[in-house]
Design a protein around this motif. Structure first.
Motif, short mmCIF file in Angstrom:
data_model
loop_
_atom_site.label_atom_id
_atom_site.label_comp_id
_atom_site.label_asym_id
_atom_site.label_seq_id
_atom_site.Cartn_x
_atom_site.Cartn_y
_atom_site.Cartn_z
N LYS A 187 43.16 45.90 22.71
CA LYS A 187 43.13 46.66 23.75
C LYS A 187 42.16 47.52 23.98
O LYS A 187 42.52 48.00 25.70
CB LYS A 187 44.31 47.19 23.35
N ALA A 188 41.34 48.17 23.72
CA ALA A 188 40.51 48.79 24.33
C ALA A 188 39.31 48.36 25.06
O ALA A 188 38.72 48.80 26.22
CB ALA A 188 39.82 49.66 23.28
N ASP A 189 39.49 46.92 24.92
CA ASP A 189 38.70 47.07 25.83
C ASP A 189 38.97 45.88 27.64
O ASP A 189 38.46 45.57 28.39
CB ASP A 189 38.11 45.27 25.44
N LEU A 190 40.30 46.22 27.51
CA LEU A 190 41.39 46.42 28.53
C LEU A 190 42.10 47.13 28.59
O LEU A 190 43.25 47.91 28.98
CB LEU A 190 42.25 45.63 27.79
N PRO A 191 41.46 48.28 30.09
CA PRO A 191 42.02 48.93 30.17
C PRO A 191 43.10 49.05 31.84
O PRO A 191 42.61 48.00 32.35
CB PRO A 191 40.85 50.59 30.70
N LEU A 192 43.75 49.55 32.12
CA LEU A 192 44.86 49.52 33.30
C LEU A 192 44.05 49.10 34.37
O LEU A 192 42.93 50.07 34.42
CB LEU A 192 46.17 49.91 33.54
N GLY A 193 44.58 48.43 35.43
CA GLY A 193 43.98 48.11 36.80
C GLY A 193 42.83 47.03 36.59
O GLY A 193 42.21 46.64 37.38
N SER A 194 42.30 46.79 34.80
CA SER A 194 41.57 45.53 35.49
C SER A 194 41.99 44.30 36.04
O SER A 194 43.30 43.62 35.73
CB SER A 194 40.83 45.67 33.82
N LYS A 195 40.88 44.04 36.22
CA LYS A 195 41.48 42.49 36.82
C LYS A 195 40.90 40.90 36.56
O LYS A 195 40.15 40.44 35.79
CB LYS A 195 40.37 42.26 38.58
N VAL A 196 42.10 40.39 36.11
CA VAL A 196 42.20 39.05 35.31
C VAL A 196 42.13 37.61 36.50
O VAL A 196 42.95 37.50 37.75
CB VAL A 196 43.32 38.57 34.60
N TYR A 197 41.00 36.58 35.59
CA TYR A 197 40.59 35.99 37.08
C TYR A 197 40.55 34.32 36.15
O TYR A 197 39.74 34.43 35.01
CB TYR A 197 39.15 35.26 37.72
N PHE A 198 40.57 33.34 37.11
CA PHE A 198 40.51 31.95 35.90
C PHE A 198 39.06 32.21 35.89
O PHE A 198 38.56 32.30 37.37
CB PHE A 198 41.17 30.60 36.85
N LEU A 199 38.31 31.98 35.15
CA LEU A 199 36.66 31.94 35.15
C LEU A 199 36.43 30.37 35.86
O LEU A 199 34.87 30.20 36.43
CB LEU A 199 36.04 31.64 33.88
N ASN A 200 37.22 29.37 35.74
CA ASN A 200 36.79 27.89 36.39
C ASN A 200 37.11 27.70 37.48
O ASN A 200 38.38 27.27 37.96
CB ASN A 200 36.73 26.98 35.60
#
Length: 94
Positions: free
Chosen positions: A77-90
């Motif tokens: 959870k510490a690696d994932l702060p709110l507001g982080s953006k998630v993308y498909f890598l491929n």
């Protein structure tokens, strides 16, 4: 690379890993499977490369328009702060 969503909430489920909310939008016009490669970019610019470990069923009292999913237990959870953006890598998923 294809933008999926901005993290609004993270649930740390013991023994399973972190669940990201809202999750994959139901309007995405392709199948999304466990193992899909992801890039998560935090507001500070840090990058986390990971994959979808499992899709989760969460009841929020109303119909959901996204599919929340969990990440491998190595991502905290510490690696994932709110507001982080998630993308498909491929990039072929665009």
């Amino acid at each position: 690379m294809q933008f999926l969503f901005e993290i609004e909430d993270v649930f740390d489920i013991g023994g399973r890993g972190c669940v990201l909310v809202p999750g994959v939008p139901n309007t995405l016009r392709r199948d999304v499977k466990v193992g899909e490669l992801l890039l998560i970019v935090t507001p500070s610019g840090n990058e986390v490369r990971t994959n979808i470990a499992a899709f989760e069923h969460i009841s929020r009292g109303r119909p959901m328009v996204h599919a929340p999913f969990s990440l491998p237990r190595a991502v905290t959870k510490a690696d994932l702060p709110l507001g982080s953006k998630v993308y498909f890598l491929n990039a072929t998923h665009a």
